[in-house]
Motif scaffolding. Structure first.
Motif, short mmCIF file in Angstrom:
data_model
loop_
_atom_site.label_atom_id
_atom_site.label_comp_id
_atom_site.label_asym_id
_atom_site.label_seq_id
_atom_site.Cartn_x
_atom_site.Cartn_y
_atom_site.Cartn_z
N UNK A 137 0.83 -1.21 0.00
CA UNK A 137 0.00 0.00 0.00
C UNK A 137 0.86 1.26 0.00
N UNK A 138 1.95 1.25 0.76
CA UNK A 138 2.81 2.43 0.83
C UNK A 138 3.50 2.68 -0.51
N UNK A 142 2.66 5.85 -3.58
CA UNK A 142 3.69 6.75 -4.12
C UNK A 142 4.13 6.35 -5.53
N UNK A 143 3.27 5.69 -6.27
CA UNK A 143 3.71 5.10 -7.54
C UNK A 143 4.24 6.13 -8.53
N UNK A 144 3.72 7.36 -8.48
CA UNK A 144 4.20 8.37 -9.44
C UNK A 144 5.69 8.67 -9.24
N UNK A 145 6.17 8.49 -8.00
CA UNK A 145 7.56 8.79 -7.70
C UNK A 145 8.52 7.76 -8.29
N UNK A 146 8.00 6.62 -8.75
CA UNK A 146 8.84 5.59 -9.37
C UNK A 146 9.08 5.86 -10.85
N UNK A 160 -0.12 -3.21 -15.22
CA UNK A 160 1.08 -4.05 -15.14
C UNK A 160 1.92 -3.70 -13.91
N UNK A 161 2.00 -2.41 -13.61
CA UNK A 161 2.73 -1.98 -12.42
C UNK A 161 2.09 -2.54 -11.16
#
Length: 325
Positions: A137-138, A142-146, A160-161
């Protein structure tokens, strides 16, 4: 931001003095009010209006307890708006989003005035760091930061992510989170706050004034998510709320603005048995309201009586109408 917040104060105060001051009730209508974070520290603008000092909270709740009828959210939605109210005082609902640690101290003020509250919990962000649903969840929060800021992921790429995160080993998840580093407020205010643990939420929920409900797992804008990710956010958080003996048919959309949810999101909520969902639009709730698009007005760090009265009478319903949102 300073001007915007001050303007909201002036608008609410004037709305009360000019339009609401002679009203005794809202008849069969109810206004929902929402908090986020509380603090003892000086509040320095800009703060997005999300923090309220404990002293301001105390004064606001005193007014609510004396001049309004604070109602338990689930009971009110099932009964209050479906028939003409006999209450001599205007009915209000009060919720708190995001399960911030500051709630532990703020709770004493709600107890002091015997005001019921609903805590909308981003469940996954409250799960222990050593449990997979918590670390998943954490990272998802923050997926945009990857990804590079210029890259816009398609729904297929997001899908897919999501699958990649959900199917990763704990070691892989640990390395993902390490790569992200500590969250920064300017990138993700929810991830940067210290939230309650599930154990603390369970303890708080034992108080009869407190209702626990879902605010998703990772606090993402649900309208942006592919189906597999979206269903996980709703189904998984509902199961945790059920295990915590909370109201699993109540829900609050993360962010809550018009672009953060859509018909697809509402359809999946219905399929999962969610009866009531709150936005951050400030619409007054009435008999014919869309139960999956219920309004809530934000409470800001002002404690002057006219502002508090105006907010609780629904001033920001008209603010949002003027701004066409």
């Amino acid at each position: 931001m300073i001007d915007n917040l001050k303007l909201r104060n002036v608008f609410s105060s004037l709305a009360y003095r000019i339009f609401f001051s002679k009203k005794k009730s809202l008849k069969n209508k109810v206004v929902a009010l929402d908090y986020h974070y509380f603090t003892d520290n000086p509040i320095i603008y800009p703060k997005l209006g999300l923090e309220v000092s404990y002293s301001a909270l105390d004064k606001q709740l005193k007014i609510f307890s004396e001049f309004f009828e604070p109602l338990e959210t689930d009971f009110a939605l099932r009964t209050f708006v479906k028939k003409k109210s006999n209450n001599s005082k205007p009915g209000i609902l009060i919720s708190i989003d995001d399960a911030d640690k500051s709630i532990k101290y703020a709770l004493k003020y709600f107890i002091k005035y015997q005001i019921p509250i609903t805590l909308f919990v981003p469940v996954g962000l409250c799960i222990d760091k050593n449990e997979e649903d918590g670390i998943k969840s954490r990272i998802l929060c923050r997926y945009r930061e990857l990804f590079p800021s210029s890259e816009r992921l398609t729904l297929n790429e997001k899908s897919k992510f999501f699958d990649r995160i959900i199917n990763s080993s704990f070691q892989e998840l640990y390395e993902y989170e390490l790569k992200l580093g500590s969250p920064k407020k300017e990138n993700n205010i929810t991830a940067s706050r210290e939230l309650l643990s599930l154990k603390e939420i369970e303890e708080i929920s034992k108080n009869p004034l407190v209702t626990i409900a879902s605010h998703s797992m990772s606090h993402n804008s649900l309208a942006e998510l592919p189906d597999n990710w979206l269903k996980w956010e709703i189904k998984k958080s509902k199961q945790y709320i059920k295990d915590l003996q909370g109201k699993y048919d109540l829900f609050a959309y993360p962010f809550g603005h018009n672009q953060s949810y859509n018909l697809k999101v509402k359809k999946i909520l219905q399929e999962e048995g969610i009866k009531y969902a709150f936005t951050t639009s400030s619409k007054i709730i009435e008999k014919n309201s869309d139960l999956l698009s219920l309004g809530r007005a934000p409470m800001l760090n002002f404690d002057n009586k006219d502002y508090v009265f105006g907010s609780a009478y629904g001033a920001f319903h008209y603010w949002d109408k003027i701004l066409q949102r």
